[in-house]
Design a protein around this motif. Structure first.
Motif, PDB file in Angstrom:
ATOM      1  N   GLU A   5       0.830  -1.216   0.000  1.00  0.00           N
ATOM      2  CA  GLU A   5       0.000   0.000   0.000  1.00  0.00           C
ATOM      3  C   GLU A   5       0.858   1.257   0.000  1.00  0.00           C
ATOM      4  N   ASN A   9       1.541   4.141  -2.956  1.00  0.00           N
ATOM      5  CA  ASN A   9       1.411   5.599  -2.795  1.00  0.00           C
ATOM      6  C   ASN A   9       2.588   6.315  -3.442  1.00  0.00           C
ATOM      7  N   GLY A  66      -4.488   3.631   3.272  1.00  0.00           N
ATOM      8  CA  GLY A  66      -3.129   3.108   3.303  1.00  0.00           C
ATOM      9  C   GLY A  66      -2.319   3.581   4.501  1.00  0.00           C
TER      10      GLY A  66
HETATM   11 MG   LIG Z   1      -2.724   4.644  -0.893  1.00  0.00          MG
END
Ligand SMILES: [Mg+2]
Ligand SMILES: Nc1ncnc2c1ncn2[C@@H]1O[C@H](COP(=O)(O)OP(=O)(O)OP(=O)(O)O)[C@@H](O)[C@H]1O
Lengths: 178, 125
Positions: A5, A9, A66
């Motif tokens: 996650e 990002n 996240g």
């Molecule tokens: Mg994310």
């Protein structure tokens, strides 16, 4: 751990180089994970709010999970969580958990995780480091791409090789550490 | 342990395949890998797609995308053909992924029962 996650990002932030370091220390009883990217970064203000589960710059869905999820997890596992970021420069996210904490999830398949990351965009480079008390293992996609000399890292055989290469390196280190 | 020397050998083999193939691939297989997709089980699906494609040398590239905006149907796999047509497969698991590759990519036959249209019909939509 929800590392994928976090790396996703960095990918979404337009990073071209992502450094992933896992320090796995039996002696210190800590697993530390550091993800550094050269993506678009965040303002100081935004970093403060990013730990909040309702912060996201997503347009299709309201809730970003996240970062906030990762923060919650580290706290639950007797660890720490820190995000340092600078607009236009990049972001470093550091998460630690207590290795023997009952809530600490299994590390998961890191080779597979790296395969997913590499597969998402061949233009992004990764420096992966795994450290134990016995030493370190490094895998660098720049080096791999040089060796491939024109053959795409996205060829499925190559992706599977990289996965096994990383898992093999980690396994060897773990055996030495024990 | 594997070394970069092995990778050189892998490279030779991969290069031969690429040369034999000449031209691009006929299909693009895209997996939704946003949080919603990953939570729903997209990781093992992607892994299976890569493994099967390597093993059978299917005429496709496997790629990822972010949120497709249909989270309830995740894991989602979309197959794009050369002519711009595309099929959306929903609630895919590794077994279904293998079948989609074998039928759709291998033989050019769409697996109707796994498509979003079939899922919607089942729900009476
Ligand atoms: Mg994310
Ligand atoms: N490495 C990074 N570089 C720049 N911005 C980041 C980074 N990591 C997180 N952000 C910002 O923080 C926000 C929150 O991230 P988070 O992962 O919690 O949710 P999301 O990515 O928006 O949604 P989701 O992960 O649920 O798909 C992101 O929308 C993004 O704007």
């Amino acid at each position: 751990m929800h590392m994928l996650e976090i790396i996703m990002n960095s990918i979404a932030a337009g990073a071209t180089l992502i450094q992933i370091t896992v320090n796995d220390s039996l002696l210190r009883n800590v697993i530390e994970m550091i993800v550094t990217d050269n993506g678009k970064g965040m303002s100081e203000e935004f970093v403060k709010t990013v730990m909040d589960p309702f912060t996201t710059s997503r347009t299709t869905r309201k809730v970003g999970m996240g970062v906030a999820f990762m923060k919650g997890l580290t706290e639950q596992c007797g660890g720490t969580f820190d995000v340092k970021s600078k607009l236009g420069v990049g972001t470093t996210l550091t998460a630690t958990v207590q290795k023997d904490h009952i809530d600490t999830p299994a590390m998961g398949n890191l080779g597979e995780m790296m395969m997913y990351c590499i597969q998402s965009n061949a233009d992004i480079d990764y420096e992966f480091t795994y450290r134990t008390d016995a030493g370190e293992y490094k895998c660098n996609t720049v080096e791999i791409k040089e060796t491939l000399d024109g053959v795409s890292i996205l060829e499925p055989e190559i992706l599977l090789w990289v996965k096994d290469y990383i898992n093999g390196g980690i396994q060897e280190l773990k055996e030495e550490a024990e | 342990m594997k070394s970069l020397e092995d990778l050189k050998r892998m490279r030779e083999a991969a290069l031969k395949k690429v040369e034999m193939r000449e031209g691009g691939k006929d299909y693009r297989v895209v997996v939704g890998m946003a949080t919603c997709g990953i939570a729903a089980g997209a990781r093992p699906v992607l892994n299976r797609l890569v493994e099967d494609t390597a093993e059978h040398d299917y005429n496709c590239v496997v790629t990822q995308t972010g949120c497709i905006g249909m989270c309830v149907y995740e894991p989602i796999v979309e197959v794009y053909d050369k002519d711009g047509g595309h099929t959306t497969y929903v609630h895919v698991d590794p077994e279904k992924a293998s079948k989609i590759l074998a039928e759709h990519i291998g033989k050019g036959i769409i697996v109707d029962e796994y498509t979003v249209d079939a899922a919607k019909k089942e729900q009476g939509l």
